[in-house]
Design a protein around this motif. Structure first.
Motif, PDB file in Angstrom:
ATOM      1  N   GLN A   1      25.958  21.045 -53.705  1.00 24.63           N
ATOM      2  CA  GLN A   1      25.081  20.336 -52.772  1.00 24.63           C
ATOM      3  C   GLN A   1      25.721  19.004 -52.366  1.00 24.63           C
ATOM      4  OE1 GLN A   1      20.920  20.377 -53.836  1.00 24.63           O
ATOM      5  NE2 GLN A   1      20.548  18.392 -52.872  1.00 24.63           N
ATOM      6  N   GLY A   2      25.644  18.702 -51.062  1.00 26.73           N
ATOM      7  CA  GLY A   2      26.198  17.457 -50.549  1.00 26.73           C
ATOM      8  C   GLY A   2      27.614  17.577 -50.034  1.00 26.73           C
ATOM      9  N   GLU A   3      28.318  18.647 -50.427  1.00 32.50           N
ATOM     10  CA  GLU A   3      29.683  18.851 -49.945  1.00 32.50           C
ATOM     11  C   GLU A   3      29.646  19.433 -48.526  1.00 32.50           C
ATOM     12  OE1 GLU A   3      32.548  18.054 -51.420  1.00 32.50           O
ATOM     13  OE2 GLU A   3      31.487  17.201 -53.133  1.00 32.50           O
ATOM     14  N   ALA A   4      30.768  19.272 -47.812  1.00 31.14           N
ATOM     15  CA  ALA A   4      30.869  19.801 -46.452  1.00 31.14           C
ATOM     16  C   ALA A   4      30.729  21.315 -46.461  1.00 31.14           C
ATOM     17  CB  ALA A   4      32.197  19.401 -45.831  1.00 31.14           C
ATOM     18  N   VAL A   5      30.002  21.836 -45.485  1.00 30.41           N
ATOM     19  CA  VAL A   5      29.812  23.284 -45.385  1.00 30.41           C
ATOM     20  C   VAL A   5      31.147  23.969 -45.116  1.00 30.41           C
ATOM     21  CG1 VAL A   5      28.794  25.132 -44.008  1.00 30.41           C
ATOM     22  CG2 VAL A   5      27.408  23.148 -44.653  1.00 30.41           C
TER      23      VAL A   5
END
Length: 332
Positions: free
Chosen positions: A132-136
């Motif tokens: 969660q929070g990382e670039a897609v």
């Protein structure tokens, strides 16, 4: 009339030259400038099938949609894509403004079944790049899923199934979520080791197995087993593999296929040693190839050290030959 003819000739030069009338113009190159290499390569991969097609067959809307699809893999769902033709229509330049990149707003990775409490599997989940929070990134999603599958197979959860594998994107809300839920099933245990009938060293092969019946399956143990067999000087080839299609009752058997080296040839390191086997009767008279109750094996070897001699003795023991003769080391 002459003036009209000259004017018509000039118009033909302007609109036809340097291409001849009715000549089909094909796309020869695609350029995607000013983007990171992974993104550039992905756009080109989507567009390369258009190369060598006639430009009249290429729709601008199709090119843009393919470029947008290639960009979505990296989390860019609202890019600006502009097309420019060059070199008389043989080159296509794709100009891209990436705009905002989405990040994972929710990531859920769960296990159920027998592997739910397994410490190694749970440690793996914590180390996955999908967070969660990382670039897609679709590649990160796929890679994380594959890591889970590989670990389950490595540990013997052969009946696992995906309850949910979902990547959802809301352009309107600018949110992306990933859900991975796997049912592990039961973990298999090692069953019987089945040795190929072609070897005379079945007992020796079985003695090197680094596992026993009833221990939890781990494919690394099979790799270790194969390496141990290959490191002995007794086999021309070794193959160790689980009998997946025959697994039952929580057990999985292991097949071992080995091919013995010729009985009269034995290699030690880079040295080739010939073992001469002759049959004698009790009085010491050679009986040629006739069977006798006593087998003498006089051996004349070029041996360099005692360790080499010990390896030869081990070889003879392995092949279950009865030694009643003398090992005579000859040192050069």
């Amino acid at each position: 009339m002459r003036s009209f003819f000259i004017l018509l000739s000039l118009l033909c030069v302007v609109f036809v030259s340097p291409l001849r009338a009715n000549e089909v113009v094909s796309l020869k190159s695609i350029e995607v400038p000013n983007l990171p290499d992974p993104i550039t390569k992905n756009i080109r991969m989507y567009l390369n099938p258009l190369l060598n097609k006639g430009i009249e067959q290429i729709s601008a809307d199709y090119v843009i949609s393919q470029a947008e699809l290639a960009l979505s893999v990296f989390g860019y769902y609202e890019p600006d894509v502009q097309l420019q033709w060059a070199n008389e229509g043989t080159a296509l330049i794709v100009q891209v403004s990436l705009n905002k990149q989405l990040h994972w707003s929710k990531v859920s990775i769960t296990l159920s079944g027998a592997g739910k409490q397994d410490p190694l599997l749970n440690k793996l989940l914590e180390s996955l790049p999908l967070k969660q929070g990382e670039a897609v990134s679709h590649q990160t999603f796929d890679a994380s899923k594959k890591q889970i599958e590989d670990a389950l197979l490595e540990m013997g959860f052969f009946d696992f199934r995906w309850v949910k594998s979902q990547l959802r994107v809301s352009k309107k809300e600018a949110k992306a979520s990933a859900v991975l839920h796997v049912e592990t099933g039961e973990r298999y245990q090692f069953g019987q080791v089945i040795v190929s009938k072609s070897t005379q060293a079945e007992t020796f092969v079985l003695s090197l197995a680094p596992f026993s019946i009833g221990q939890p399956y781990l494919s690394a143990k099979l790799s270790q087993y194969s390496l141990s067999l290959n490191q002995t000087p007794y086999f021309n080839s070794v193959r160790v593999y689980p009998l997946l299609n025959n697994r039952k009752n929580g057990k999985i058997d292991v097949q071992v296929e080995v091919v013995d080296k010729p009985a009269n040839s034995y290699e030690i390191g880079g040295d080739s040693v010939q073992i001469l086997v002759q049959k004698y009767d009790s009085s010491g008279v050679s009986r040629g190839s006739l069977m006798t109750d006593i087998m003498l094996i006089p051996i004349c070897l070029f041996l360099k050290n005692n360790e080499m001699l010990q390896q030869v003795i081990q070889y003879l023991w392995m092949t279950q030959l009865q030694m009643c003769g003398v090992l005579t080391p000859v040192i050069n």
